[in-house]
Design a protein around this motif. Structure first.
Motif, PDB file in Angstrom:
ATOM      1  N   VAL A   1       1.061  -0.997  -0.017  1.00 53.47           N
ATOM      2  CA  VAL A   1      -0.377   0.073   0.078  1.00 53.47           C
ATOM      3  C   VAL A   1       0.894   1.299   0.269  1.00 53.47           C
ATOM      4  N   THR A   2       0.409   2.228  -0.598  1.00 48.69           N
ATOM      5  CA  THR A   2       1.607   3.384  -0.920  1.00 48.69           C
ATOM      6  C   THR A   2       1.163   4.739   0.232  1.00 48.69           C
ATOM      7  N   VAL A   3       1.715   4.201   1.129  1.00 56.39           N
ATOM      8  CA  VAL A   3       1.827   5.039   2.426  1.00 56.39           C
ATOM      9  C   VAL A   3       2.305   7.254   2.606  1.00 56.39           C
ATOM     10  N   VAL A   4       1.914   8.435   2.131  1.00 54.36           N
ATOM     11  CA  VAL A   4       2.229   9.914   1.877  1.00 54.36           C
ATOM     12  C   VAL A   4       2.381   9.960   3.002  1.00 54.36           C
ATOM     13  N   GLY A   5       3.211  11.103   3.119  1.00 55.72           N
ATOM     14  CA  GLY A   5       2.597  12.254   4.418  1.00 55.72           C
ATOM     15  C   GLY A   5       4.310  12.239   4.980  1.00 55.72           C
ATOM     16  N   GLY A   6       3.814  11.693   6.456  1.00 56.85           N
ATOM     17  CA  GLY A   6       4.519  11.408   7.619  1.00 56.85           C
ATOM     18  C   GLY A   6       5.095  10.372   8.409  1.00 56.85           C
TER      19      GLY A   6
ATOM     20  N   VAL B   1      -2.264  12.428  12.092  1.00 56.58           N
ATOM     21  CA  VAL B   1      -2.675  12.984  10.615  1.00 56.58           C
ATOM     22  C   VAL B   1      -1.739  13.287   9.880  1.00 56.58           C
ATOM     23  N   THR B   2      -0.704  13.097   9.692  1.00 57.90           N
ATOM     24  CA  THR B   2       0.412  13.385   8.625  1.00 57.90           C
ATOM     25  C   THR B   2       0.681  12.129   7.538  1.00 57.90           C
ATOM     26  N   ILE B   3       0.328  11.043   8.634  1.00 56.97           N
ATOM     27  CA  ILE B   3       0.087   9.546   7.718  1.00 56.97           C
ATOM     28  C   ILE B   3      -1.164   9.481   6.495  1.00 56.97           C
ATOM     29  N   VAL B   4      -0.681   9.577   5.256  1.00 54.92           N
ATOM     30  CA  VAL B   4      -1.976   9.653   4.677  1.00 54.92           C
ATOM     31  C   VAL B   4      -2.075   8.310   3.590  1.00 54.92           C
ATOM     32  N   PRO B   5      -3.475   7.172   3.910  1.00 53.10           N
ATOM     33  CA  PRO B   5      -2.786   5.830   2.757  1.00 53.10           C
ATOM     34  C   PRO B   5      -3.645   5.614   1.140  1.00 53.10           C
ATOM     35  N   LEU B   6      -2.698   5.415   0.911  1.00 51.22           N
ATOM     36  CA  LEU B   6      -3.333   5.925  -1.046  1.00 51.22           C
ATOM     37  C   LEU B   6      -4.087   4.520  -0.718  1.00 51.22           C
TER      38      LEU B   6
ATOM     39  N   SER C   1       7.135  21.379  -8.188  1.00 49.93           N
ATOM     40  CA  SER C   1       5.985  21.804  -7.796  1.00 49.93           C
ATOM     41  C   SER C   1       5.551  21.688  -6.712  1.00 49.93           C
ATOM     42  N   PHE C   2       5.705  20.510  -6.658  1.00 45.70           N
ATOM     43  CA  PHE C   2       5.086  19.703  -5.255  1.00 45.70           C
ATOM     44  C   PHE C   2       5.742  21.035  -3.703  1.00 45.70           C
ATOM     45  N   LYS C   3       6.813  21.402  -4.035  1.00 48.92           N
ATOM     46  CA  LYS C   3       7.495  22.117  -3.207  1.00 48.92           C
ATOM     47  C   LYS C   3       6.590  23.152  -2.824  1.00 48.92           C
ATOM     48  N   GLU C   4       6.431  23.617  -3.938  1.00 52.52           N
ATOM     49  CA  GLU C   4       5.862  25.318  -4.534  1.00 52.52           C
ATOM     50  C   GLU C   4       4.743  25.424  -4.082  1.00 52.52           C
ATOM     51  N   LYS C   5       4.084  24.348  -4.124  1.00 51.02           N
ATOM     52  CA  LYS C   5       3.181  24.192  -3.750  1.00 51.02           C
ATOM     53  C   LYS C   5       2.290  24.174  -2.233  1.00 51.02           C
ATOM     54  N   THR C   6       3.042  23.142  -1.759  1.00 50.29           N
ATOM     55  CA  THR C   6       3.023  23.063  -0.335  1.00 50.29           C
ATOM     56  C   THR C   6       3.685  23.953   0.456  1.00 50.29           C
ATOM     57  N   GLY C   7       5.110  24.514   0.154  1.00 47.70           N
ATOM     58  CA  GLY C   7       5.980  24.680   1.524  1.00 47.70           C
ATOM     59  C   GLY C   7       6.730  24.229   2.230  1.00 47.70           C
TER      60      GLY C   7
ATOM     61  N   ALA D   1     -10.691  12.330  -3.477  1.00 42.85           N
ATOM     62  CA  ALA D   1     -11.498  13.414  -2.879  1.00 42.85           C
ATOM     63  C   ALA D   1     -11.065  13.294  -1.688  1.00 42.85           C
ATOM     64  N   TYR D   2     -11.393  11.901  -0.995  1.00 48.06           N
ATOM     65  CA  TYR D   2     -11.666  11.817   0.512  1.00 48.06           C
ATOM     66  C   TYR D   2      -9.815  11.416   0.890  1.00 48.06           C
ATOM     67  N   GLU D   3      -8.730  11.465  -0.115  1.00 49.50           N
ATOM     68  CA  GLU D   3      -7.468  11.233   0.441  1.00 49.50           C
ATOM     69  C   GLU D   3      -6.823  12.359   0.312  1.00 49.50           C
ATOM     70  N   GLN D   4      -7.253  12.911  -0.525  1.00 50.51           N
ATOM     71  CA  GLN D   4      -6.456  15.030  -0.619  1.00 50.51           C
ATOM     72  C   GLN D   4      -6.915  16.122   0.507  1.00 50.51           C
ATOM     73  N   THR D   5      -8.764  15.254   1.226  1.00 48.43           N
ATOM     74  CA  THR D   5      -8.768  15.879   1.994  1.00 48.43           C
ATOM     75  C   THR D   5      -7.665  14.946   3.316  1.00 48.43           C
ATOM     76  N   LEU D   6      -7.660  13.950   3.565  1.00 50.61           N
ATOM     77  CA  LEU D   6      -6.087  13.381   4.602  1.00 50.61           C
ATOM     78  C   LEU D   6      -5.058  14.368   3.997  1.00 50.61           C
ATOM     79  N   LEU D   7      -5.295  14.848   2.969  1.00 48.73           N
ATOM     80  CA  LEU D   7      -3.440  15.693   2.703  1.00 48.73           C
ATOM     81  C   LEU D   7      -3.526  16.911   3.301  1.00 48.73           C
ATOM     82  N   ASP D   8      -4.702  17.862   3.069  1.00 49.42           N
ATOM     83  CA  ASP D   8      -4.646  18.718   3.553  1.00 49.42           C
ATOM     84  C   ASP D   8      -4.898  18.281   5.140  1.00 49.42           C
ATOM     85  N   ASN D   9      -5.599  17.960   5.464  1.00 46.42           N
ATOM     86  CA  ASN D   9      -5.246  17.845   7.180  1.00 46.42           C
ATOM     87  C   ASN D   9      -3.493  17.625   7.602  1.00 46.42           C
ATOM     88  N   ALA D  10      -3.041  16.981   6.721  1.00 46.14           N
ATOM     89  CA  ALA D  10      -1.439  16.379   7.102  1.00 46.14           C
ATOM     90  C   ALA D  10      -0.525  18.077   6.465  1.00 46.14           C
TER      91      ALA D  10
END
Length: 328
Positions: free
Chosen positions: A170-175, A179-184, A268-274, A300-309
Protein backbone atom coordinates in the motif's frame (compact mmCIF):
# COMPACT_ATOMS: atom_id res chain seq x y z
CA UNK A 1 33.63 -4.30 3.96
CA UNK A 2 30.04 -3.27 4.57
CA UNK A 3 29.73 -2.01 8.12
CA UNK A 4 26.23 -1.37 9.40
CA UNK A 5 25.83 0.37 12.75
CA UNK A 6 22.73 0.10 14.93
CA UNK A 7 22.53 3.04 17.35
CA UNK A 8 20.32 1.97 20.20
CA UNK A 9 21.00 -1.71 19.59
CA UNK A 10 20.12 -2.93 23.08
CA UNK A 11 16.65 -1.42 23.08
CA UNK A 12 13.25 -2.85 22.27
CA UNK A 13 13.62 -2.11 18.56
CA UNK A 14 17.38 -2.41 18.40
CA UNK A 15 17.64 -6.03 19.55
CA UNK A 16 15.18 -7.63 17.10
CA UNK A 17 16.41 -5.30 14.35
CA UNK A 18 19.99 -6.45 14.96
CA UNK A 19 18.85 -10.08 14.90
CA UNK A 20 17.12 -9.61 11.55
CA UNK A 21 20.11 -7.82 10.02
CA UNK A 22 22.52 -10.47 11.32
CA UNK A 23 20.93 -12.85 8.82
CA UNK A 24 21.95 -10.79 5.78
CA UNK A 25 24.96 -11.78 3.67
CA UNK A 26 25.16 -8.18 2.45
CA UNK A 27 26.54 -7.07 5.82
CA UNK A 28 30.10 -8.00 6.77
CA UNK A 29 30.29 -6.09 10.09
CA UNK A 30 27.37 -5.36 12.37
CA UNK A 31 28.40 -2.80 14.99
CA UNK A 32 26.02 -2.44 17.93
CA UNK A 33 26.08 0.81 19.91
CA UNK A 34 24.11 1.66 23.01
CA UNK A 35 24.68 3.41 26.30
CA UNK A 36 24.07 0.11 28.15
CA UNK A 37 24.13 -3.62 27.38
CA UNK A 38 25.51 -3.41 23.83
CA UNK A 39 28.30 -5.85 24.63
CA UNK A 40 25.88 -8.47 25.84
CA UNK A 41 23.64 -8.20 22.82
CA UNK A 42 26.70 -8.39 20.55
CA UNK A 43 28.02 -11.48 22.33
CA UNK A 44 24.65 -13.19 21.95
CA UNK A 45 24.30 -12.37 18.24
CA UNK A 46 27.91 -13.25 17.50
CA UNK A 47 27.10 -16.92 18.09
CA UNK A 48 24.78 -16.98 15.06
CA UNK A 49 26.46 -18.75 12.14
CA UNK A 50 26.09 -16.13 9.44
CA UNK A 51 28.88 -14.25 7.69
CA UNK A 52 28.89 -10.93 9.51
CA UNK A 53 31.01 -10.28 12.56
CA UNK A 54 29.36 -8.48 15.45
CA UNK A 55 30.94 -5.96 17.80
CA UNK A 56 29.45 -4.20 20.82
CA UNK A 57 30.19 -0.60 21.76
CA UNK A 58 29.20 1.18 24.97
CA UNK A 59 28.57 4.76 25.99
CA UNK A 60 32.19 5.87 25.69
CA UNK A 61 32.86 4.25 22.32
CA UNK A 62 30.38 5.86 19.93
CA UNK A 63 33.19 6.99 17.63
CA UNK A 64 34.63 3.51 17.47
CA UNK A 65 31.22 2.09 16.57
CA UNK A 66 30.60 4.66 13.82
CA UNK A 67 34.11 4.70 12.32
CA UNK A 68 33.93 4.10 8.55
CA UNK A 69 30.32 2.93 8.64
CA UNK A 70 28.54 2.29 5.36
CA UNK A 71 25.03 2.56 6.85
CA UNK A 72 23.83 3.87 10.21
CA UNK A 73 20.40 2.89 11.51
CA UNK A 74 19.09 4.93 14.44
CA UNK A 75 16.33 3.43 16.61
CA UNK A 76 17.83 5.06 19.74
CA UNK A 77 15.58 6.91 22.11
CA UNK A 78 12.87 6.40 24.68
CA UNK A 79 9.67 4.55 23.73
CA UNK A 80 6.20 5.99 23.96
CA UNK A 81 4.21 5.36 27.11
CA UNK A 82 0.41 5.33 27.48
CA UNK A 83 -1.01 8.76 26.74
CA UNK A 84 2.26 9.96 25.21
CA UNK A 85 2.23 11.21 21.62
CA UNK A 86 5.20 11.12 19.30
CA UNK A 87 5.52 14.84 19.83
CA UNK A 88 5.89 14.29 23.57
CA UNK A 89 9.05 12.36 22.80
CA UNK A 90 10.64 15.28 21.06
CA UNK A 91 12.66 16.92 23.81
CA UNK A 92 14.27 13.65 24.88
CA UNK A 93 14.87 12.04 21.53
CA UNK A 94 15.91 15.20 19.69
CA UNK A 95 19.07 15.52 21.76
CA UNK A 96 19.92 11.85 21.31
CA UNK A 97 19.54 12.05 17.53
CA UNK A 98 21.52 15.30 17.34
CA UNK A 99 24.45 13.75 19.20
CA UNK A 100 24.42 10.66 16.99
CA UNK A 101 24.34 12.86 13.88
CA UNK A 102 27.41 14.69 15.18
CA UNK A 103 29.06 11.28 15.59
CA UNK A 104 28.31 10.47 11.96
CA UNK A 105 29.88 13.77 10.92
CA UNK A 106 33.09 12.89 12.75
CA UNK A 107 33.39 9.26 11.73
CA UNK A 108 31.44 8.36 8.60
CA UNK A 109 30.26 11.51 6.79
CA UNK A 110 29.36 9.61 3.62
CA UNK A 111 27.23 6.98 5.37
CA UNK A 112 23.59 6.30 4.58
CA UNK A 113 21.59 7.36 7.65
CA UNK A 114 18.27 5.69 8.41
CA UNK A 115 16.23 7.30 11.19
CA UNK A 116 13.67 5.35 13.23
CA UNK A 117 13.75 7.49 16.39
CA UNK A 118 10.45 9.29 16.87
CA UNK A 119 9.10 11.78 16.11
CA UNK A 120 10.50 11.02 12.63
CA UNK A 121 8.79 14.09 11.14
CA UNK A 122 11.15 16.18 13.30
CA UNK A 123 14.19 13.96 13.88
CA UNK A 124 15.01 13.61 10.19
CA UNK A 125 15.23 17.42 9.80
CA UNK A 126 17.45 17.45 12.90
CA UNK A 127 19.91 15.05 11.24
CA UNK A 128 19.84 17.04 8.02
CA UNK A 129 20.42 20.36 9.80
CA UNK A 130 23.42 18.94 11.66
CA UNK A 131 24.86 17.76 8.34
CA UNK A 132 24.17 21.13 6.70
CA UNK A 133 25.96 22.89 9.55
CA UNK A 134 29.05 20.80 8.84
CA UNK A 135 28.79 21.02 5.04
CA UNK A 136 28.26 17.30 4.43
CA UNK A 137 24.52 17.17 3.72
CA UNK A 138 23.50 14.85 0.88
CA UNK A 139 19.69 14.54 0.75
CA UNK A 140 19.95 11.28 -1.18
CA UNK A 141 21.49 9.55 1.85
CA UNK A 142 19.19 10.46 4.75
CA UNK A 143 15.94 8.56 5.26
CA UNK A 144 13.13 8.50 7.77
CA UNK A 145 11.89 4.92 8.03
CA UNK A 146 8.11 5.20 7.72
CA UNK A 147 7.83 1.62 6.44
CA UNK A 148 5.79 0.51 9.46
CA UNK A 149 2.87 2.58 8.15
CA UNK A 150 3.04 0.58 4.91
CA UNK A 151 3.35 -2.74 6.78
CA UNK A 152 0.37 -1.92 8.98
CA UNK A 153 -1.69 -0.77 6.01
CA UNK A 154 -1.05 -3.98 4.13
CA UNK A 155 -1.98 -6.11 7.13
CA UNK A 156 -5.07 -4.15 8.13
CA UNK A 157 -6.38 -4.04 4.55
CA UNK A 158 -6.04 -7.82 4.22
CA UNK A 159 -8.05 -8.24 7.41
CA UNK A 160 -10.86 -6.15 5.95
CA UNK A 161 -10.77 -7.95 2.58
CA UNK A 162 -9.12 -11.41 2.59
CA UNK A 163 -8.98 -11.32 -1.24
CA UNK A 164 -6.07 -8.89 -0.86
CA UNK A 165 -2.79 -10.61 -0.04
CA UNK A 166 -1.14 -9.22 3.13
CA UNK A 167 2.02 -8.82 1.04
CA UNK A 168 0.24 -6.33 -1.24
CA UNK A 169 2.05 -3.04 -0.94
CA UNK A 170 0.00 0.00 0.00
CA UNK A 171 1.39 3.42 -0.89
CA UNK A 172 1.44 5.64 2.20
CA UNK A 173 2.49 9.28 1.93
CA UNK A 174 2.82 12.32 4.18
CA UNK A 175 4.69 11.74 7.41
CA UNK A 176 5.00 9.25 10.25
CA UNK A 177 2.56 10.29 12.95
CA UNK A 178 -1.19 10.57 13.30
CA UNK A 179 -2.92 12.75 10.73
CA UNK A 180 0.28 13.09 8.69
CA UNK A 181 -0.01 9.39 7.71
CA UNK A 182 -2.04 9.24 4.49
CA UNK A 183 -2.69 5.75 3.06
CA UNK A 184 -3.69 5.83 -0.61
CA UNK A 185 -6.24 3.04 -0.37
CA UNK A 186 -7.93 4.10 -3.61
CA UNK A 187 -5.05 2.47 -5.50
CA UNK A 188 -5.80 -1.02 -4.18
CA UNK A 189 -7.27 -3.75 -6.42
CA UNK A 190 -10.64 -5.54 -6.26
CA UNK A 191 -12.55 -2.26 -5.98
CA UNK A 192 -11.44 -2.18 -2.36
CA UNK A 193 -12.43 1.35 -1.43
CA UNK A 194 -15.74 1.20 -3.31
CA UNK A 195 -16.71 -1.82 -1.22
CA UNK A 196 -16.42 0.16 2.01
CA UNK A 197 -18.91 2.48 3.65
CA UNK A 198 -17.73 5.92 4.70
CA UNK A 199 -17.72 4.71 8.30
CA UNK A 200 -15.60 1.67 7.42
CA UNK A 201 -13.14 3.79 5.44
CA UNK A 202 -12.87 6.26 8.31
CA UNK A 203 -12.26 3.46 10.80
CA UNK A 204 -9.60 1.78 8.67
CA UNK A 205 -7.81 5.06 7.97
CA UNK A 206 -7.82 5.95 11.66
CA UNK A 207 -6.47 2.51 12.56
CA UNK A 208 -3.59 2.94 10.11
CA UNK A 209 -2.84 6.45 11.36
CA UNK A 210 -2.95 5.51 15.05
CA UNK A 211 -1.96 1.82 14.92
CA UNK A 212 0.88 2.48 17.30
CA UNK A 213 -1.63 3.39 20.01
CA UNK A 214 -3.05 -0.14 19.85
CA UNK A 215 0.31 -1.57 20.78
CA UNK A 216 1.07 0.99 23.49
CA UNK A 217 -2.31 0.26 25.10
CA UNK A 218 -1.96 -3.52 24.77
CA UNK A 219 1.51 -3.46 26.36
CA UNK A 220 -0.01 -1.53 29.27
CA UNK A 221 2.94 0.73 29.92
CA UNK A 222 5.58 -1.87 29.08
CA UNK A 223 6.58 -0.37 25.72
CA UNK A 224 5.51 0.57 22.24
CA UNK A 225 5.66 -1.04 18.79
CA UNK A 226 9.09 -2.67 18.84
CA UNK A 227 8.83 -5.99 16.99
CA UNK A 228 6.76 -4.68 14.08
CA UNK A 229 9.03 -1.62 13.87
CA UNK A 230 12.11 -3.84 13.83
CA UNK A 231 10.59 -5.87 11.01
CA UNK A 232 9.80 -2.70 9.04
CA UNK A 233 13.24 -1.25 9.75
CA UNK A 234 14.99 -4.40 8.57
CA UNK A 235 12.85 -4.55 5.44
CA UNK A 236 13.81 -0.98 4.58
CA UNK A 237 17.50 -1.37 5.41
CA UNK A 238 17.88 -4.56 3.40
CA UNK A 239 16.06 -3.09 0.39
CA UNK A 240 18.44 -0.12 0.43
CA UNK A 241 21.48 -2.41 0.71
CA UNK A 242 20.14 -4.59 -2.09
CA UNK A 243 20.10 -1.52 -4.34
CA UNK A 244 23.34 0.11 -3.18
CA UNK A 245 25.49 -3.00 -2.81
CA UNK A 246 23.62 -5.69 -4.71
CA UNK A 247 22.84 -3.47 -7.68
CA UNK A 248 19.17 -4.46 -7.77
CA UNK A 249 16.94 -2.08 -9.67
CA UNK A 250 13.31 -1.12 -9.24
CA UNK A 251 13.28 -1.43 -5.44
CA UNK A 252 10.73 1.00 -4.01
CA UNK A 253 9.76 1.90 -0.47
CA UNK A 254 7.83 4.78 1.01
CA UNK A 255 10.21 6.90 3.08
CA UNK A 256 10.31 10.33 4.67
CA UNK A 257 13.00 12.32 2.87
CA UNK A 258 14.23 15.80 2.12
CA UNK A 259 12.64 16.62 -1.24
CA UNK A 260 15.91 18.02 -2.59
CA UNK A 261 16.91 14.38 -3.04
CA UNK A 262 15.13 14.66 -6.41
CA UNK A 263 14.54 18.39 -7.00
CA UNK A 264 13.30 18.06 -10.55
CA UNK A 265 10.55 15.64 -9.51
CA UNK A 266 9.49 17.59 -6.43
CA UNK A 267 9.86 21.26 -7.39
CA UNK A 268 6.19 21.90 -8.13
CA UNK A 269 5.06 20.00 -5.03
CA UNK A 270 7.43 22.01 -2.83
CA UNK A 271 6.21 25.27 -4.33
CA UNK A 272 2.58 24.29 -3.87
CA UNK A 273 2.85 23.01 -0.30
CA UNK A 274 5.88 24.78 1.14
CA UNK A 275 7.14 21.45 2.48
CA UNK A 276 10.82 20.50 2.53
CA UNK A 277 10.21 16.92 3.70
CA UNK A 278 7.59 14.36 2.77
CA UNK A 279 7.07 10.60 2.87
CA UNK A 280 6.60 9.30 -0.64
CA UNK A 281 7.49 6.30 -2.78
CA UNK A 282 11.23 6.36 -3.50
CA UNK A 283 13.19 4.15 -5.86
CA UNK A 284 16.61 3.21 -4.52
CA UNK A 285 19.87 3.38 -6.46
CA UNK A 286 23.62 3.38 -5.85
CA UNK A 287 23.49 6.85 -4.25
CA UNK A 288 20.48 6.08 -2.07
CA UNK A 289 17.58 7.97 -3.61
CA UNK A 290 17.49 7.26 -7.32
CA UNK A 291 14.21 9.07 -7.86
CA UNK A 292 11.15 10.20 -5.96
CA UNK A 293 8.07 8.85 -7.68
CA UNK A 294 5.28 11.30 -8.55
CA UNK A 295 2.45 11.57 -6.08
CA UNK A 296 -0.38 9.49 -7.57
CA UNK A 297 -3.73 11.02 -8.39
CA UNK A 298 -5.65 10.88 -5.14
CA UNK A 299 -9.34 10.60 -4.36
CA UNK A 300 -11.31 13.48 -2.87
CA UNK A 301 -11.22 11.64 0.47
CA UNK A 302 -7.43 11.32 0.33
CA UNK A 303 -7.03 14.95 -0.70
CA UNK A 304 -8.85 15.94 2.48
CA UNK A 305 -6.43 13.78 4.46
CA UNK A 306 -3.50 15.50 2.74
CA UNK A 307 -4.95 18.94 3.42
CA UNK A 308 -5.11 18.01 7.12
CA UNK A 309 -1.59 16.59 7.06
CA UNK A 310 0.24 19.55 5.51
CA UNK A 311 -0.05 22.05 8.42
CA UNK A 312 0.97 19.39 10.95
CA UNK A 313 3.96 18.39 8.84
CA UNK A 314 5.07 22.01 8.52
CA UNK A 315 4.97 22.44 12.28
CA UNK A 316 6.87 19.16 12.86
CA UNK A 317 9.56 20.08 10.34
CA UNK A 318 9.95 23.58 11.75
CA UNK A 319 10.34 22.16 15.24
CA UNK A 320 13.17 19.88 14.13
CA UNK A 321 14.97 22.57 12.15
CA UNK A 322 14.67 25.09 14.98
CA UNK A 323 16.13 22.62 17.47
CA UNK A 324 19.45 22.89 15.61
CA UNK A 325 19.40 26.38 14.13
CA UNK A 326 18.28 28.15 17.30
CA UNK A 327 20.82 26.35 19.47
CA UNK A 328 23.74 27.15 17.15
Amino acid sequence: MVKVVICGAAGGIGQPLSLLLKQSDLISHLALYDVVNAAGVAADLSHINTKSKVTGHGKESMDEALKNAHTVVIPAGVPRKPGMTRDDLFKINAGIVRDLAEGVVRNCPNAFVLVISNPVNSTVPIVCEVFKKHGIFNPKRVFGISTLDVVRSSRFVSEVNPKIDPATRVTVVGGHSGVTIVPLLSKLPHGFVDSLSKEQLDALTHRIQYGGDEVVKAKDGAGSATLSMAYAGARFTLALLDAVIGGKQGLIESTYVNLDADPQATASFKEKTGLEYFAQDVEFGPEGVSRILPLPTVSAYEQTLLDNAFPELKANISKGVSFITESA
